[in-house]
Design a protein around this motif. Structure first.
Motif, PDB file in Angstrom:
ATOM      1  N   PRO A 252     -24.419 -15.941 -12.266  1.00 28.26           N
ATOM      2  CA  PRO A 252     -24.593 -14.608 -12.815  1.00 28.26           C
ATOM      3  C   PRO A 252     -23.363 -14.153 -13.594  1.00 28.26           C
ATOM      4  O   PRO A 252     -22.236 -14.396 -13.192  1.00 28.26           O
ATOM      5  N   GLU A 253     -23.594 -13.510 -14.724  1.00 26.50           N
ATOM      6  CA  GLU A 253     -22.523 -12.923 -15.515  1.00 26.50           C
ATOM      7  C   GLU A 253     -22.903 -11.480 -15.776  1.00 26.50           C
ATOM      8  O   GLU A 253     -24.065 -11.166 -16.017  1.00 26.50           O
ATOM      9  N   SER A 254     -21.913 -10.614 -15.755  1.00 27.89           N
ATOM     10  CA  SER A 254     -22.211  -9.192 -15.909  1.00 27.89           C
ATOM     11  C   SER A 254     -22.801  -8.885 -17.274  1.00 27.89           C
ATOM     12  O   SER A 254     -23.562  -7.934 -17.424  1.00 27.89           O
ATOM     13  N   ASN A 255     -22.462  -9.694 -18.307  1.00 31.52           N
ATOM     14  CA  ASN A 255     -22.944  -9.381 -19.647  1.00 31.52           C
ATOM     15  C   ASN A 255     -24.023 -10.339 -20.140  1.00 31.52           C
ATOM     16  O   ASN A 255     -24.437 -10.265 -21.290  1.00 31.52           O
ATOM     17  N   SER A 256     -24.476 -11.274 -19.294  1.00 37.74           N
ATOM     18  CA  SER A 256     -25.556 -12.166 -19.708  1.00 37.74           C
ATOM     19  C   SER A 256     -26.890 -11.477 -19.470  1.00 37.74           C
ATOM     20  O   SER A 256     -27.006 -10.595 -18.620  1.00 37.74           O
TER      21      SER A 256
ATOM     22  N   SER B 226     -35.345  -2.231 -29.893  1.00 43.68           N
ATOM     23  CA  SER B 226     -34.284  -1.991 -28.918  1.00 43.68           C
ATOM     24  C   SER B 226     -32.971  -2.579 -29.430  1.00 43.68           C
ATOM     25  O   SER B 226     -32.935  -3.290 -30.432  1.00 43.68           O
ATOM     26  N   GLU B 227     -31.912  -2.300 -28.718  1.00 43.63           N
ATOM     27  CA  GLU B 227     -30.601  -2.852 -29.078  1.00 43.63           C
ATOM     28  C   GLU B 227     -30.454  -4.236 -28.461  1.00 43.63           C
ATOM     29  O   GLU B 227     -30.756  -4.453 -27.288  1.00 43.63           O
ATOM     30  N   LEU B 228     -29.981  -5.190 -29.271  1.00 43.10           N
ATOM     31  CA  LEU B 228     -29.814  -6.550 -28.781  1.00 43.10           C
ATOM     32  C   LEU B 228     -28.718  -6.599 -27.724  1.00 43.10           C
ATOM     33  O   LEU B 228     -27.715  -5.884 -27.822  1.00 43.10           O
ATOM     34  N   PRO B 229     -28.872  -7.442 -26.697  1.00 46.62           N
ATOM     35  CA  PRO B 229     -27.803  -7.616 -25.712  1.00 46.62           C
ATOM     36  C   PRO B 229     -26.533  -8.115 -26.395  1.00 46.62           C
ATOM     37  O   PRO B 229     -26.596  -8.840 -27.387  1.00 46.62           O
ATOM     38  N   ASP B 230     -25.369  -7.713 -25.872  1.00 46.83           N
ATOM     39  CA  ASP B 230     -24.112  -8.089 -26.507  1.00 46.83           C
ATOM     40  C   ASP B 230     -23.422  -9.257 -25.813  1.00 46.83           C
ATOM     41  O   ASP B 230     -22.257  -9.556 -26.081  1.00 46.83           O
ATOM     42  N   GLY B 231     -24.137  -9.928 -24.918  1.00 49.62           N
ATOM     43  CA  GLY B 231     -23.569 -11.088 -24.235  1.00 49.62           C
ATOM     44  C   GLY B 231     -24.519 -12.269 -24.331  1.00 49.62           C
ATOM     45  O   GLY B 231     -25.537 -12.211 -25.028  1.00 49.62           O
ATOM     46  N   PRO B 232     -24.206 -13.379 -23.635  1.00 48.26           N
ATOM     47  CA  PRO B 232     -25.082 -14.544 -23.639  1.00 48.26           C
ATOM     48  C   PRO B 232     -26.514 -14.153 -23.295  1.00 48.26           C
ATOM     49  O   PRO B 232     -26.761 -13.450 -22.318  1.00 48.26           O
ATOM     50  N   THR B 233     -27.453 -14.601 -24.119  1.00 51.11           N
ATOM     51  CA  THR B 233     -28.847 -14.161 -23.997  1.00 51.11           C
ATOM     52  C   THR B 233     -29.797 -15.347 -24.079  1.00 51.11           C
ATOM     53  O   THR B 233     -29.564 -16.286 -24.832  1.00 51.11           O
TER      54      THR B 233
END
Length: 221
Positions: A11-15, A53-60
């Motif tokens: 798990p990653e906080s920004n993934s 929507s806004e695209l995620p800013d981390g690994p997706t």
């Protein structure tokens, strides 16, 4: 890449795993699975809803149903590629066939899963997708930082950088540029420090990444 390697969820906080499926019950079920695996996720019923929507800013990683209202998953894959949006895609469908699978994989999909599929198969595919996107982002960030360091160089330092990468000696560079060898050494030292190259070999790798030298054409046979 072999998805049967059973890669562990990290798990990653920004993934983020983005699920696009028009079946509310199935979508919620995937959400529960991803949550239990410790993966951040966002659920959408259509590609239009996702684009709004806004695209995620981390690994997706994108988990995408093939058959969707309006635009199909395969059409959306083509549109993303045309827009240079490089998101790893795991396709899911209840109506898959060989031509559809081939089309998806040729378009760069990570995996093509036919419903019903095993939970672990989906998690493995998602982890591979997140790893791919994480690596891509790290590479792009490193290249951006390298470009920034290159832009700090003076015109003379840039010219010396290129000649060093081409294998010329200090005295050859001095002759070409009409300056003393001592001046070349000073500019070369400053250039290596600014661009953070510890050796000529590392500098050549940087030059290759920045594509500063013309590609060598094959000699005619």
């Amino acid at each position: 890449m072999d998805l049967r390697s059973r890669s562990k969820t990290v798990p990653e906080s920004n993934s983020c795993v983005v699920v696009i499926d028009d079946d509310p019950g199935f979508c919620q079920s995937l959400g529960r699975l991803l949550r239990a695996a410790g993966l951040n996720h966002r659920l959408f019923a259509s590609t239009a809803e996702f684009l709004g929507s806004e695209l995620p800013d981390g690994p997706t990683c994108l988990v995408l149903d093939v058959r969707l209202p309006g635009q199909s998953g395969l059409d959306f894959q083509r549109d993303l590629a045309a827009a240079s949006v490089r998101l790893p895609i795991v396709f899911i469908t209840a109506y898959g066939d060989i031509p559809m699978t081939v089309q998806a994989m040729k378009g760069g999909a990570i995996e093509f899963l036919t419903k019903p599929f095993r939970d672990q198969d989906l998690l493995d595919a998602v982890n591979v997708g997140l790893a791919h996107d994480r690596g891509r982002r790290e590479t792009e960030d490193a290249l951006s930082a390298l470009r920034t360091r290159f832009e700090v160089l003076t015109p003379r330092e840039r010219a010396i950088l290129v000649q060093v990468a081409e294998g010329r000696l200090n005295k050859q560079i001095a002759y070409e540029m009409g300056i003393t060898e001592t001046t070349v050494k000073v500019h070369r030292s400053n250039m290596m420090r600014k661009i953070k190259a510890a050796s000529v070999a590392e500098l050549c790798r940087m030059v290759d990444k920045l594509k500063l030298l013309p590609e060598k054409s094959d000699a005619p046979s």
